[in-house]
Write a protein that holds these residues in place. Structure first.
Motif, mmCIF file in Angstrom:
data_model
loop_
_atom_site.group_PDB
_atom_site.id
_atom_site.type_symbol
_atom_site.label_atom_id
_atom_site.label_comp_id
_atom_site.label_asym_id
_atom_site.label_seq_id
_atom_site.Cartn_x
_atom_site.Cartn_y
_atom_site.Cartn_z
ATOM 1 N N GLU A 179 0.819 -1.213 0.000
ATOM 2 C CA GLU A 179 0.000 0.000 0.000
ATOM 3 C C GLU A 179 0.851 1.261 0.000
ATOM 4 N N LYS A 180 1.996 1.212 0.689
ATOM 5 C CA LYS A 180 2.835 2.394 0.826
ATOM 6 C C LYS A 180 4.217 2.147 0.214
ATOM 7 N N GLN A 181 4.975 3.233 0.103
ATOM 8 C CA GLN A 181 6.315 3.121 -0.467
ATOM 9 C C GLN A 181 7.190 2.177 0.355
ATOM 10 N N ASP A 182 7.088 2.259 1.673
ATOM 11 C CA ASP A 182 7.887 1.367 2.537
ATOM 12 C C ASP A 182 7.532 -0.087 2.297
ATOM 13 N N ASP A 183 6.247 -0.349 1.998
ATOM 14 C CA ASP A 183 5.831 -1.729 1.714
ATOM 15 C C ASP A 183 6.508 -2.248 0.448
ATOM 16 N N LEU A 184 6.618 -1.385 -0.548
ATOM 17 C CA LEU A 184 7.300 -1.767 -1.782
ATOM 18 C C LEU A 184 8.773 -2.061 -1.512
ATOM 19 N N LYS A 185 9.404 -1.194 -0.737
ATOM 20 C CA LYS A 185 10.821 -1.389 -0.420
ATOM 21 C C LYS A 185 11.049 -2.706 0.308
ATOM 22 N N VAL A 186 10.191 -2.993 1.252
ATOM 23 C CA VAL A 186 10.304 -4.243 2.011
ATOM 24 C C VAL A 186 10.108 -5.439 1.088
ATOM 25 N N CYS A 187 9.135 -5.344 0.206
ATOM 26 C CA CYS A 187 8.836 -6.436 -0.718
ATOM 27 C C CYS A 187 10.029 -6.713 -1.638
ATOM 28 N N PHE A 188 10.616 -5.658 -2.185
ATOM 29 C CA PHE A 188 11.778 -5.835 -3.055
ATOM 30 C C PHE A 188 12.960 -6.425 -2.289
#
Length: 331
Positions: A179-188
Motif C-alpha cells: 500500500e505504501k512506499q515502505d511496503d514496496l521497499k520491504v517487498c523488493f
C-alpha cells in the motif's frame, strides 16, 4: 463629336485586324496552370479529409500538408496516388517503437516493471498478461523458469486487488500487496534474491487529480532495484486527452507507452499524432481480455492496418521502412 466617333470606329477596325495567334500559347498555358493548381488543391483536400476521418490531430494534419507542399513537385501534388503513398510512409515514419520487451535488457534480473496510468485503462489485466508471458517464454524452461512476482498497490479498488490475486492463483504466481512506499521497499528487499521480475500494478489516477498524482509518484521513489515504468493508455482516448495524460504523468519518467484496448477502436490517428507530438514510443499493444494472450509487440507496419480509407501497399511500405532502418544503422 463626329471626329471622335470616326476615330473610335477606326480603332475598332484596327483592333479587329490584330493577330493574337502568337499569344494563344500563353493564354492556354495560363488556363493549364489554373487547372494544375486546382488538381493540387483537390489532392491536398482529399488527403486532409482522410486524415481527419482517422482522427489525427489538427496540428499533425498541418504538419503533413506542409510537408507535402514542401517536398512534392506540382506534378506529384496533382497525382493523388503519389500524395497518398507519401503520407502513408510519413505516418509510418512518425510511429516510434520501444523494443524493450524484446531486448536483452528485459531479461536483466532482478528488475521491476511498473505500470502507471489513468483509471480504467486495463493495467491489472496487462500486468497479468506480462507475467504469464514471461512464464511461458521460450527463453526459459522447467529447469530454469522465470521467477515472477506480482505486486499491487491498488488498495482503492477491492475488485482490482481480487482480480490480480485470481490471476496469480490461476498462474501459480506469488502476489504481494504494497500500500505504501515502505511496503514496496520491504517487498523488493525480501524477495529480490528469489525473484527475476516484479510486475507492479499501481492504482489508477485521473490526470486532473494532482494530489493523487503526487501520491502515486512518491510511491515510486526508491533505488532498491532497477525499475522500468510504462504509461498505460487506452487506444480509445481522444487526442487532446492523450496529450494531457502524457503531460501529467511526465514526472513518472516512463520510458514508453503500453497501448491497451486497440481492439475497441477502428482508428488510431488520435494516438499516433499525440505520441508523435510528445516524442513517445509504443512498447506493447493489447487487443483483448485473454490472459496470457492478447498482448504483443508491434511494428509501425502492423499499426497501418488501422488506417481507414487509405490504400496501403504493405509490401512497398515494408521495403521502404526496411531501407530506412538500414540507412539509420549505417549512420
Amino acid at each position: 463629336m463626329v471626329v471622335r466617333l470616326q476615330l473610335f470606329q477606326q480603332q475598332k477596325k484596327d483592333d479587329a485586324k490584330l493577330d493574337f495567334t502568337p499569344l494563344r500559347p500563353l493564354l492556354h498555358y495560363g488556363m493549364e496552370k489554373k487547372e494544375e493548381t486546382n488538381k493540387s488543391v483537390s489532392s491536398i483536400q482529399k488527403i486532409q479529409s482522410l486524415l481527419e476521418r482517422n482522427e489525427f490531430s489538427p496540428s499533425y494534419i498541418r504538419t503533413m500538408v506542409s510537408r507535402l507542399r514542401r517536398e512534392l513537385s506540382v506534378d506529384d501534388l496533382e497525382d493523388f496516388d503519389v500524395v497518398q503513398t507519401s503520407v502513408i510512409y510519413w505516418i509510418a515514419e512518425t510511429i516510434k517503437i520501444d523494443d524493450y520487451f524484446t531486448s536483452d535488457d528485459f531479461f536483466t534480473f532482478p528488475q521491476a516493471i511498473i505500470l502507471v496510468g489513468p483509471t480504467g485503462v486495463g493495467k491489472t489485466t496487462t500486468v497479468a498478461k506480462l507475467a504469464a508471458n514471461c512464464c511461458v517464454s521460450t527463453k526459459f524452461n522447467r529447469e530454469n523458469p522465470c521467477r515472477v512476482r506480482l505486486i499491487t498497490n491498488d488498495t482503492f479498488r477491492i475488485q482490482g486487488q481480487q482480480q490480480l490475486e485470481s490471476y496469480a492463483m490461476w498462474m501459480d504466481i506469488p502476489v504481494s500487496i504494497a500500500e505504501k512506499q515502505d511496503d514496496l521497499k520491504v517487498c523488493f528487499a525480501q524477495y529480490k534474491d528469489r525473484t527475476d521480475l516484479f510486475f507492479v500494478d499501481t492504482f489508477g489516477v485521473s490526470p486532473s487529480d494532482f494530489e493523487k498524482l503526487g501520491e502515486a509518484r512518491g510511491l515510486l521513489d526508491f533505488k532498491e532495484i532497477d525499475t522500468k515504468v510504462f504509461l498505460t493508455i487506452s487506444a480509445t482516448t481522444k487526442a487532446s486527452d492523450v496529450l494531457n495524460i502524457i503531460k501529467q504523468f511526465t514526472p513518472f519518467e516512463f520510458s514508453g507507452v503500453i497501448l491497451t484496448k486497440i481492439d475497441e477502436t477502428e482508428k488510431i490517428g488520435n494516438i499516433v499524432s499525440s505520441l508523435y507530438e510528445r516524442n513517445m514510443k509504443i512498447a506493447l499493444v493489447t487487443n483483448g481480455q485473454i490472459v496470457p494472450g492478447d498482448i504483443q509487440t508491434v511494428t509501425a507496419l502492423d499499426l497501418m492496418k488501422y488506417l481507414e480509407g487509405f490504400e496501403v501497399n504493405r509490401e512497398r511500405l515494408r521495403q521502404r521502412l526496411s531501407a530506412k532502418k538500414a540507412d539509420n544503422k549505417e549512420k
